[in-house]
Write an enzyme that holds these catalytic residues in place. Structure first.
Site, PDB file in Angstrom:
ATOM      1  N   HIS A 113       0.835  -1.208   0.000  1.00 14.83           N
ATOM      2  CA  HIS A 113       0.000   0.000   0.000  1.00 14.83           C
ATOM      3  C   HIS A 113       0.871   1.260   0.000  1.00 14.83           C
ATOM      4  CE1 HIS A 113      -3.844   2.116   1.234  1.00 14.83           C
ATOM      5  NE2 HIS A 113      -2.939   3.045   1.510  1.00 14.83           N
ATOM      6  N   GLU A 114       1.848   1.290   0.887  1.00 14.46           N
ATOM      7  CA  GLU A 114       2.682   2.491   0.999  1.00 14.46           C
ATOM      8  C   GLU A 114       3.651   2.619  -0.175  1.00 14.46           C
ATOM      9  OE1 GLU A 114       1.576   4.519   2.972  1.00 14.46           O
ATOM     10  OE2 GLU A 114       0.376   3.190   4.230  1.00 14.46           O
ATOM     11  N   HIS A 117       1.974   4.528  -2.867  1.00 12.30           N
ATOM     12  CA  HIS A 117       2.084   5.973  -2.643  1.00 12.30           C
ATOM     13  C   HIS A 117       3.478   6.474  -3.046  1.00 12.30           C
ATOM     14  CE1 HIS A 117      -1.787   6.150  -0.882  1.00 12.30           C
ATOM     15  NE2 HIS A 117      -1.477   5.676   0.301  1.00 12.30           N
TER      16      HIS A 117
END
Length: 234
Positions: A113-114, A117
């Site tokens: 998920h990160e 980003h």
């Protein structure tokens, strides 16, 4: 409230108190023995070495000129109990909440998920602090491509649905992420998510597809490696 504290709360930094302090000196014996840090580091290493999601994203970032170094770009820290991780755009660093991540599968999802980003930060020059649509788009992509809304994860949350369930899960998780780090109303967050949802949901870069499962992610990683070899031989 002083301006610095107000800014911290506006951008969600209050959820990551270790961004400003550390009880133990980094790398000290105390850090290894008396916190969750050692376990976090071991699970992180396993994630970046074995998760097809993470390996694809790390490869894509390297190809985009943003090579990720484990010691520089990841930080295991204690966080507020409501979050598992975050991306700090001011330092280009991924925060992993060592006090809230206790299973390898959870670590794999948070890292993925990160990293999405971080990939967006690298390739799209996201204005995290001034452009609400940029933030919303990256949160939609992270929820869509990280496996957060996989059938298995939704089943474990007792969330069931048929028609467009994946889309609704992505929308809901993106909204929760935005509301956790910005002082906005739910109506404001829903409005901006709706405005960018279709284009961001359909942006599957760098996977080329929605990796609904680990098997899908393995196929996507294989295709990514094959593209790499093809372009290397041109």
């Amino acid at each position: 409230m002083d301006q610095t504290k107000e800014q911290d709360e506006d951008y969600g930094y209050n959820l990551f108190p270790d961004r400003k302090k550390s009880k133990y000196k980094k790398g000290s014996i105390g850090e290894s023995l008396f916190t969750f840090n050692h376990k976090c580091q071991v699970m992180l290493q396993f994630a970046v070495e074995t998760s097809p999601y993470a390996k694809l994203l790390l490869g894509a970032m390297k190809n985009s000129g943003c090579t990720v170094y484990k010691d520089r770009h990841f930080s295991c820290e204690d966080c507020d109990g409501t979050v598992s991780g975050g991306f700090d755009a001011t330092t280009s660093q991924i925060v992993l909440c060592q006090n809230n991540i206790h299973q390898q599968a959870h670590m794999n999802r948070v890292v993925t998920h990160e990293l999405i980003h971080a990939f967006d930060h690298c390739r799209a020059h996201v204005d995290w602090f001034n452009n609400f649509k940029h933030l919303a788009c990256s949160e939609i992509r992270a929820a869509n491509l990280s496996g957060d809304c996989s059938f298995t994860n939704e089943l474990s949350r007792f969330n069931f649905g048929l028609k467009q369930h994946h889309q609704e899960c992505v929308r809901g998780r993106a909204l929760r992420s935005i509301l956790a780090v910005r002082k906005v109303t739910r109506e404001e967050a829903e409005k901006v998510v709706d405005e960018v949802f279709d284009s961001c949901f359909n942006d599957h870069t760098p996977f080329g597809r929605i990796p609904h499962s680990k098997k899908d992610a393995k196929f996507a990683y294989r295709d990514f490696e094959n593209r790499d070899r093809y372009y290397a031989n041109l």
